[in-house]
Design a protein around this motif. Structure first.
Motif, mmCIF file in Angstrom:
data_model
loop_
_atom_site.group_PDB
_atom_site.id
_atom_site.type_symbol
_atom_site.label_atom_id
_atom_site.label_comp_id
_atom_site.label_asym_id
_atom_site.label_seq_id
_atom_site.Cartn_x
_atom_site.Cartn_y
_atom_site.Cartn_z
ATOM 1 N N HIS A 1 138.813 168.536 51.767
ATOM 2 C CA HIS A 1 139.303 169.388 50.674
ATOM 3 C C HIS A 1 140.820 169.269 50.490
ATOM 4 O O HIS A 1 141.332 169.545 49.411
ATOM 5 C CB HIS A 1 138.937 170.850 50.935
ATOM 6 N N CYS B 1 132.820 159.284 57.151
ATOM 7 C CA CYS B 1 132.526 160.521 56.398
ATOM 8 C C CYS B 1 131.281 161.242 56.896
ATOM 9 O O CYS B 1 130.874 162.251 56.297
ATOM 10 C CB CYS B 1 132.353 160.192 54.918
ATOM 11 N N TYR C 1 122.211 165.399 46.880
ATOM 12 C CA TYR C 1 122.513 165.439 48.318
ATOM 13 C C TYR C 1 121.392 164.748 49.094
ATOM 14 O O TYR C 1 121.644 163.981 50.021
ATOM 15 C CB TYR C 1 122.657 166.906 48.732
ATOM 16 N N THR D 1 129.951 169.151 48.495
ATOM 17 C CA THR D 1 131.328 168.916 48.049
ATOM 18 C C THR D 1 132.164 168.195 49.106
ATOM 19 O O THR D 1 132.830 167.189 48.816
ATOM 20 C CB THR D 1 132.000 170.278 47.750
ATOM 21 N N THR D 2 132.129 168.715 50.324
ATOM 22 C CA THR D 2 132.978 168.182 51.402
ATOM 23 C C THR D 2 132.647 166.707 51.638
ATOM 24 O O THR D 2 133.538 165.861 51.765
ATOM 25 C CB THR D 2 132.726 168.995 52.697
ATOM 26 N N SER E 1 122.794 178.040 52.630
ATOM 27 C CA SER E 1 124.108 177.562 53.062
ATOM 28 C C SER E 1 125.198 178.497 52.533
ATOM 29 O O SER E 1 126.130 178.875 53.242
ATOM 30 C CB SER E 1 124.319 176.137 52.541
ATOM 31 N N ARG F 1 121.860 169.788 44.854
ATOM 32 C CA ARG F 1 121.073 169.912 46.081
ATOM 33 C C ARG F 1 119.943 170.886 45.827
ATOM 34 O O ARG F 1 120.046 171.762 44.948
ATOM 35 C CB ARG F 1 122.028 170.457 47.162
ATOM 36 N N LYS G 1 128.482 174.502 47.991
ATOM 37 C CA LYS G 1 127.493 174.252 49.063
ATOM 38 C C LYS G 1 126.445 173.183 48.721
ATOM 39 O O LYS G 1 125.371 173.148 49.313
ATOM 40 C CB LYS G 1 126.771 175.551 49.518
ATOM 41 N N ARG H 1 128.145 172.944 58.875
ATOM 42 C CA ARG H 1 127.187 173.798 59.599
ATOM 43 C C ARG H 1 126.140 172.892 60.222
ATOM 44 O O ARG H 1 126.292 172.457 61.354
ATOM 45 C CB ARG H 1 126.593 174.846 58.652
ATOM 46 N N LYS H 2 125.091 172.543 59.463
ATOM 47 C CA LYS H 2 124.064 171.653 60.015
ATOM 48 C C LYS H 2 123.992 170.319 59.273
ATOM 49 O O LYS H 2 123.667 169.297 59.852
ATOM 50 C CB LYS H 2 122.690 172.315 59.921
ATOM 51 N N GLY H 3 124.220 170.396 57.962
ATOM 52 C CA GLY H 3 124.155 169.168 57.165
ATOM 53 C C GLY H 3 122.760 168.558 57.124
ATOM 54 O O GLY H 3 122.605 167.345 57.159
#
Ligand code: PAP
Length: 341
Positions: A121, A274, A235, A92-93, A177, A169, A89, A305-307
């Protein structure tokens, strides 16, 4: 499609090798796993019933611990390997998407890019899932893991070893998260974890791959000692100045952006591809799943989710914020690393 590695079934280590590794060696790994498991300290799990503590790190017994045994016994690193390392969280993505797009930018067009049809992923093998076809994979391999630096074998971290890109982060955002994500994956038969409980566990270090602060410090120290081997990102910095970070990433990965690419807007194209807005609205990320093992199947939409930066604070009480900030200051004291308040 050689960029896409399906996730094998890691539930039994021996299922994953397709005859590439001597069966006696596999048996030895399985035996070692069965031997140590009953004696490990247990803590409450977020997604699974419990976590086990191995060499100071909290892991899921059926997935991460097995994956670790596999990595330690059988993974053959190459000096050209690039491993994306993260605590869950922390971004990563996003990092997977950016790295994959950066390294492969001359290979794929932006209009029909693999990231438009594959969750990030799915573009990089995850070491915990004991990917069975790594030996046949061409160099340079892009890999990923949540394992802390300290648990990785020397063959990955010393001398002619892999390079790492790490992203961290603010712990408040990570905690919230993670709490929301894990409750979505938690089996129905287990009661959801309350925020208060998740907070306590997180502060005590009992969360997948935790304690969080140790995880961050492991890669932070390695990045100070061997900056050519470990690129350490935040992040929040990526949110603030994505083009600067993407250019640094390109340089570190050995794929620097040329002046011509910069003037043609290639960095911006990668950032757009991205971006949270783009990825979260793709059909594949709204309706498909990621299969990590027979038991761990995740809806791709849960990765988005929200980022946002700072969202964690809107869930936490002032007291919780104070306590987590205090732990953070104490743990990071003297390291030179800081997070915002
Ligand atoms: P993982 O460990 O399960 O892979 P990871 O990708 O590290 O999760 O973190 C997910 C967080 O990154 C989510 O944050 P949030 O819960 O605070 O919203 C998710 O929304 C965010 N995220 C995912 N993709 C992106 C992206 N492209 N840009 C920015 N943030 C993103």
């Amino acid at each position: 499609m050689d960029y896409f590695l399906t996730s094998p079934d890691c539930d039994t280590i021996s299922k994953t090798y397709n005859g590439q590794i001597d069966s006696h060696l596999i048996q030895k790994t399985n035996d070692g796993y069965r031997e140590i498991l009953p004696n490990l300290p247990r803590g409450k799990g977020w997604m699974t019933e419990h976590l086990v503590q191995y060499q100071g790190v909290w892991l899921t017994p059926n997935f991460a611990l097995k994956g670790l045994m596999w990595v330690q016994d059988h993974f053959k690193p190459r000096s050209t390997d690039i491993c994306l390392a993260t605590f869950p969280k922390t971004g990563t993505t996003w990092l997977k998407a950016l790295t994959f797009a950066t390294v492969n930018r001359t290979r794929y067009g932006f209009a029909d890019h693999p990231l438009l049809t594959t969750v990030p992923h799915g573009c990089l093998p995850f070491l915990e899932a004991c990917p069975n076809d790594l030996d046949g994979f061409p160099s340079p391999r892009l890999l990923s893991t949540h394992f802390p630096y300290t648990l990785l074998p020397n063959s990955m971290t010393v001398n002619q070893s892999c390079r790492f890109v790490y992203i961290c982060r603010d712990p408040k955002d990570v905690l919230v998260s993670k709490w929301l994500f894990m409750n979505k994956l938690r089996p129905k038969e287990l009661a959801p974890i309350s925020l208060e409980e998740a907070f306590e566990l997180f502060c005590q270090g009992i969360s997948h791959y935790g304690p969080y602060w140790d995880h961050v410090l492991g890669y932070w120290k390695a990045s100070l000692e061997t900056p050519e081997k470990v690129l350490f990102l935040k992040y929040e910095e990526l949110k603030e100045e994505p083009s600067v970070v993407v250019k640094r990433l390109g340089e570190f990965l050995g794929h620097p952006f040329s002046l011509e690419e910069v003037s043609k807007g290639v960095v911006e194209e990668i950032m757009k591809l991205c971006s949270f807005e783009n990825l979260s609205n793709l059909e594949v990320n709204k309706s498909s799943v990621l299969k990590l093992s027979t038991q761990i199947i995740i809806d791709n939409r849960h990765f988005f989710r929200k980022g946002k930066v700072g969202d964690g604070k809107s869930y936490l009480t002032d007291e919780m914020i104070k306590r987590i900030n205090e732990i953070t200051s104490e743990k990071l004291l003297g390291s030179g690393l800081v997070f915002g308040s």
